[in-house]
Scaffold this motif. Structure first.
Motif, PDB file in Angstrom:
ATOM      1  N   PRO A 177      32.959  75.998  74.223  1.00  0.00           N
ATOM      2  CA  PRO A 177      31.996  75.279  73.391  1.00  0.00           C
ATOM      3  C   PRO A 177      30.753  74.864  74.166  1.00  0.00           C
ATOM      4  O   PRO A 177      30.820  74.471  75.324  1.00  0.00           O
ATOM      5  CB  PRO A 177      32.791  74.038  72.933  1.00  0.00           C
ATOM      6  N   ALA A 188      25.639  72.375  69.377  1.00  0.00           N
ATOM      7  CA  ALA A 188      26.033  73.463  68.489  1.00  0.00           C
ATOM      8  C   ALA A 188      24.797  74.108  67.858  1.00  0.00           C
ATOM      9  O   ALA A 188      23.901  73.423  67.381  1.00  0.00           O
ATOM     10  CB  ALA A 188      26.967  72.933  67.406  1.00  0.00           C
ATOM     11  N   ARG A 189      24.766  75.424  67.893  1.00  0.00           N
ATOM     12  CA  ARG A 189      23.711  76.174  67.232  1.00  0.00           C
ATOM     13  C   ARG A 189      24.358  77.033  66.164  1.00  0.00           C
ATOM     14  O   ARG A 189      25.360  77.698  66.434  1.00  0.00           O
ATOM     15  CB  ARG A 189      22.950  77.048  68.241  1.00  0.00           C
ATOM     16  N   THR A 190      23.807  77.001  64.986  1.00  0.00           N
ATOM     17  CA  THR A 190      24.448  77.708  63.884  1.00  0.00           C
ATOM     18  C   THR A 190      23.457  78.596  63.138  1.00  0.00           C
ATOM     19  O   THR A 190      22.247  78.361  63.142  1.00  0.00           O
ATOM     20  CB  THR A 190      25.072  76.726  62.866  1.00  0.00           C
ATOM     21  N   GLU A 193      23.123  79.831  59.223  1.00  0.00           N
ATOM     22  CA  GLU A 193      23.651  79.501  57.907  1.00  0.00           C
ATOM     23  C   GLU A 193      23.116  80.469  56.868  1.00  0.00           C
ATOM     24  O   GLU A 193      21.931  80.820  56.864  1.00  0.00           O
ATOM     25  CB  GLU A 193      23.294  78.057  57.534  1.00  0.00           C
ATOM     26  N   ASN A 250      28.716  79.485  64.092  1.00  0.00           N
ATOM     27  CA  ASN A 250      28.311  78.881  65.353  1.00  0.00           C
ATOM     28  C   ASN A 250      28.071  80.002  66.358  1.00  0.00           C
ATOM     29  O   ASN A 250      28.992  80.764  66.682  1.00  0.00           O
ATOM     30  CB  ASN A 250      29.404  77.936  65.866  1.00  0.00           C
ATOM     31  N   ASP A 253      27.496  79.850  69.499  1.00  0.00           N
ATOM     32  CA  ASP A 253      28.026  79.602  70.838  1.00  0.00           C
ATOM     33  C   ASP A 253      29.536  79.819  70.910  1.00  0.00           C
ATOM     34  O   ASP A 253      30.048  80.403  71.866  1.00  0.00           O
ATOM     35  CB  ASP A 253      27.690  78.185  71.287  1.00  0.00           C
ATOM     36  N   THR A 254      30.264  79.333  69.910  1.00  0.00           N
ATOM     37  CA  THR A 254      31.729  79.417  69.930  1.00  0.00           C
ATOM     38  C   THR A 254      32.259  80.484  68.981  1.00  0.00           C
ATOM     39  O   THR A 254      33.449  80.772  68.992  1.00  0.00           O
ATOM     40  CB  THR A 254      32.346  78.081  69.510  1.00  0.00           C
ATOM     41  N   TYR A 255      31.356  81.064  68.141  1.00  0.00           N
ATOM     42  CA  TYR A 255      31.733  82.032  67.103  1.00  0.00           C
ATOM     43  C   TYR A 255      32.647  81.415  66.051  1.00  0.00           C
ATOM     44  O   TYR A 255      33.415  82.107  65.404  1.00  0.00           O
ATOM     45  CB  TYR A 255      32.406  83.270  67.719  1.00  0.00           C
TER      46      TYR A 255
END
Length: 216
Positions: free
Chosen positions: A112, A116-118, A120, A127, A129-131
């Protein structure tokens, strides 16, 4: 032999003779599972993989099949079931160790991020970064490879990507020896995207893309 060589590379290795024994272990604490498809007992490798991926506590653990099942249909079935890699026996030990390192490297990249970058799209939230993927409020489990591919396609919605471009995103630093890997992972993504599967399109000879609008 494989255990000895993995230990020589610095890995801690536990060996179990059947899936029933493996499922009694704290799988969520492991970094990788290597399994044969044909296993003694009532649970084969494919069902073991299914149980690991369906459990939210263990879904993040990558699985490599190392198996005597070398027919094309077996390989496609294994990858479609969610395996992170598929190696047929007999195998090159150097290649096996390289594949192990590659899978572990891809999964370490899922750590992580602080912020957080998402991306939408309607009720879909990804996300980058974490998928982590959420659709209609429900969490959908992605492998690192699937996540990297979806990020690539959704960051440039409306654009078509070749298999070579998609492979570079999903398998960084590796050589494209089997183009079917891209097709299999796209197929797996479609199944997981639910109502948004129709936005993941293929144009023959041009590639794959995620489109905002698609015809009914």
């Amino acid at each position: 032999m494989l255990r000895e060589n993995l230990c020589a590379e610095g890995y801690a290795v536990d060996v179990r003779t059947c899936a029933e024994e493996a499922l009694m272990m704290p799988i969520d604490t492991f970094n990788l599972i290597i399994s044969e498809i044909k296993l003694p007992g009532e649970i084969d490798g494919l069902e073991l993989l299914e149980r690991v991926k369906e459990d939210r506590m263990t879904a993040h653990v990558p699985v490599i099949f190392c198996t005597v099942c070398d027919a094309e249909n077996d390989i496609i079935a294994g990858l479609n079931s969610g395996a992170d890699d598929y190696i047929t026996r007999p195998f090159s030990l150097r290649e096996m160790l390289a594949r192990v390192r590659s899978v572990l490297r891809r999964h370490r990249n899922m750590a992580p991020a602080v912020t957080a970058r998402t991306i939408e799209f309607r009720s879909l939230v990804l996300n980058v970064d974490t998928y982590g993927l959420i659709i209609d409020g429900e969490t959908v489990s992605l492998t690192p490879t699937e996540g990297a591919i979806l990020v690539l396609l959704m960051r440039s919605r409306g654009r078509l990507f070749s298999r070579e471009e998609i492979f570079a995103a999903g398998w960084p630093g590796e050589e494209l020896n089997n183009p079917r890997l891209v097709d299999v992972n796209i197929s797996r993504l479609r199944k997981k995207l639910g109502v948004y599967a129709r936005h993941l399109i293929n144009r023959s000879g041009r590639g794959y893309g995620f489109m905002d609008e698609v015809s009914a």
